[in-house]
Design an enzyme around this catalytic site. Structure first.
Site, short mmCIF file in Angstrom:
data_model
loop_
_atom_site.label_atom_id
_atom_site.label_comp_id
_atom_site.label_asym_id
_atom_site.label_seq_id
_atom_site.Cartn_x
_atom_site.Cartn_y
_atom_site.Cartn_z
N CYS A 119 0.85 -1.21 0.05
CA CYS A 119 -0.20 0.03 0.07
C CYS A 119 0.82 1.17 -0.03
CB CYS A 119 -0.97 0.13 1.30
SG CYS A 119 -2.18 1.08 1.14
N ASP A 178 -8.60 -3.97 -7.74
CA ASP A 178 -8.19 -3.29 -6.75
C ASP A 178 -9.12 -1.86 -7.06
OD1 ASP A 178 -7.20 -1.22 -4.91
OD2 ASP A 178 -4.93 -2.04 -5.16
N HIS A 209 -7.29 -5.20 -3.46
CA HIS A 209 -6.39 -4.55 -2.88
C HIS A 209 -6.29 -5.50 -1.44
CE1 HIS A 209 -4.27 -0.92 -1.79
NE2 HIS A 209 -4.71 -0.95 -0.20
#
Length: 259
Positions: A119, A178, A209
């Site tokens: 991330c 995602d 994600h």
């Protein structure tokens, strides 16, 4: 390979000057106290990140994990859904620099550095010329330039200026489902990297994600895919920092091959 864990509190010059705690996970080889290993940096020390770091260290790497939000919180991991933290881009950059500084100073690190992260993670250190390779999992905020305080980062602008051209190898990994980095965003990142002639591999897999996060992933964790991509990541690290391949030869030079 066995591993050991410790931490270092490193002074910070920005914001309120609170030190940054950098957790270090190191491989241990019995009866070889002077063994040296390549270094790896990974961001934000949550449970999944600590376990991820331990897996990398057990492959023979010294791993540094900075507590990214040291200006606002203690060194303990903060919840994933914490809101209201606005950190300056310069402070992110300083954290990356301090982490690499620490790694190269450690007696059991041979000075060859790579970076990874989930991330927010690995791309923050990719601009440091000492980082020879970076593997970034579902990096957010790059396509929208909304990282940090003011939501106005310059990561893609720096790529366009050539700040990563001719530098270390980069791997970007995204899930096709995602929602944080949609197809248009992934296309923009890939196009920008390719136009700048960055040495980059761009992987898009069937995942959402946070698919490598084995905690608080909201049902998105894919253990089998995580294992496969971990092996891919280690190939990159073993090739770029795990081995000393000698001096790099420019593309225009002839290389003699002897059988």
């Amino acid at each position: 390979m066995l591993i050991a864990k410790t931490f270092h509190d490193v002074p910070s010059k920005l914001d309120n000057g609170r030190p940054i705690r950098i957790f270090v996970v190191s491989p241990v080889v019995p009866n070889y106290p002077q063994a040296k290993f390549p270094g790896n940096e990974i961001y934000q020390v949550t449970g999944p990140v600590e376990r991820f770091a331990g897996q990398i260290a057990s492959q023979g790497y010294v791993v540094a994990c900075p507590s990214t939000y040291h200006e606002f919180e203690g060194p303990e991991a903060i919840p994933y859904d914490t809101e209201g933290i606005e950190k300056d881009i310069a402070a992110y950059d300083e954290d990356a620099t301090l982490s690499v500084d620490l790694l190269v100073s450690l007696p059991n690190c041979n000075g060859r550095i790579a970076a990874t992260g989930m991330c927010l993670g690995g791309h923050l250190a990719a601009f440091d010329p000492r980082v020879l390779s970076s593997v970034c999992f579902f990096a957010t905020d790059i396509h929208s330039a909304t990282l940090g305080k003011g939501k106005n980062d310059d990561s893609l602008a720096r790529v366009q200026k050539g700040d990563m051209t001719g530098k270390g190898e980069l791997v970007m990994i995204f899930g096709k489902q995602d929602t944080h980095v949609p197809r248009e965003g992934r296309d923009l990142i890939r196009k920008t990297l390719e136009n700048a002639e960055v040495s980059c591999s761009f992987l898009e897999v069937q995942a959402q994600h946070a698919f490598i996060r084995d905690e608080s992933s909201k049902g998105r964790w894919d253990a089998a895919l995580t294992r496969s991509l971990f092996t891919f990541m280690m190939e990159v690290f073993d090739r770029t920092i795990g081995r000393d391949l000698g001096p790099k030869v420019d593309k225009g030079e002839k290389v003699e091959h002897v059988c």
